[in-house]
Scaffold this motif. Structure first.
Motif: not given
Length: 276
Positions: A48, A137, A238-241, A246-247, A249, A251, A254
């Motif tokens: 991240h 997303p 944003h919103g993608r994994s 795991r996100p 974006k 952390d 956010s």
């Protein structure tokens, strides 16, 4: 363009002038080592942190990630000129030392794409840069409960920052939190030339230099994030994994600022003005 006045380059400066002997590439850009974080934080956290750091490509050219002495580091070049460099056409003069000659080449950072089209992005995975397909997303930015602190469009927009009049110190408006960052530059107390060169960069693109310890200095940089969408406001991650859930974006992107504690002028989270 005149970036400094000879009158302001005198001996009254708080910090020593760079001990330069000629005009050169150091007048326009500066190679450094950036610290990402401790290996004790683990790859999830460092992925991240590194993805966030490598996103800010506007005035930074990034090299390789590497490990050493229990930390994750990143080679980089800061494309911010020295404040003492005066240029006119193809000629230049150092306002601090009086050197004059051909202007050092002002090469911009290389193109460093992070959005590669479709669902493909360059991110940091397992502490190394990698191209990954990230799921699209599932929704827009979360709606905040209540007033965002006096800003917003009043219509319940998903992203309270979309219409915020926030700006960074260079007076560019919009997505201020995504256009500046704080970095830790590896620089021991014995590396006096490097520290002087860092402190001599043009403000506000590099400013607020402090020394928290013996091995590094910290600075604030203006360098926009390449993960910003075409509108220059929304985050394309944003919103993608990631494939493991795991996100995508980072952390730290956010977390909304605490209410009433806006970080930039015009931030929708900043204190509201009371009318008499």
């Amino acid at each position: 363009m005149n970036l400094a006045s000879p009158r302001t380059a005198g001996k009254s400066r708080r910090h020593a002038l760079p001990p330069c002997s000629r005009l050169g590439p150091h007048c326009q850009r500066l190679p450094v080592i950036l610290r990402v974080g401790s290996l004790d934080e683990g790859p999830t956290s460092l992925d991240h942190e590194a993805t966030w750091l490598l996103g800010h490509t506007a005035h930074i050219a990034f090299g390789e990630l590497w490990e050493g002495d229990g930390d994750l580091y990143l080679d980089a070049t800061l494309h911010v000129p020295c404040r003492y460099l005066q240029t006119h056409g193809g000629h230049a003069r150092c306002a601090a030392h009086g050197f004059a000659g051909r202007a050092p080449a002002a090469t911009p950072p290389p193109v460093q794409p992070r959005r590669l089209g479709g669902n493909r992005f360059l991110v940091v995975d397992a502490m190394r840069t990698a191209i990954r397909d990230l799921r699209p997303p599932r929704g827009a930015l979360p709606v905040l409960n209540g007033d965002a602190g006096g800003g917003g469009d009043g219509g319940g927009a998903d992203n309270p920052c979309a219409v915020a009049p926030c700006r960074t110190a260079d007076n560019v408006r919009g997505a201020a939190c995504c256009r500046d960052l704080q970095v830790e530059i590896m620089c021991t107390r014995r590396q006096t030339r490097l520290e002087a060169l860092v402190r001599a960069r043009q403000s506000p693109y590099l400013c607020k230099v402090t020394r928290p310890g013996d091995y590094s200095i910290e600075a604030e940089l203006i360098s926009a994030c390449a993960y910003l969408a075409d509108d220059g406001i929304a985050c394309a991650l944003h919103g993608r994994s990631r494939g493991d859930g795991r996100p995508a974006k980072p952390d730290l992107c956010s977390d909304w600022p605490p209410k009433g504690k806006g970080l930039h002028p015009g931030c929708v989270f900043g204190p509201t003005r009371r009318t008499r």
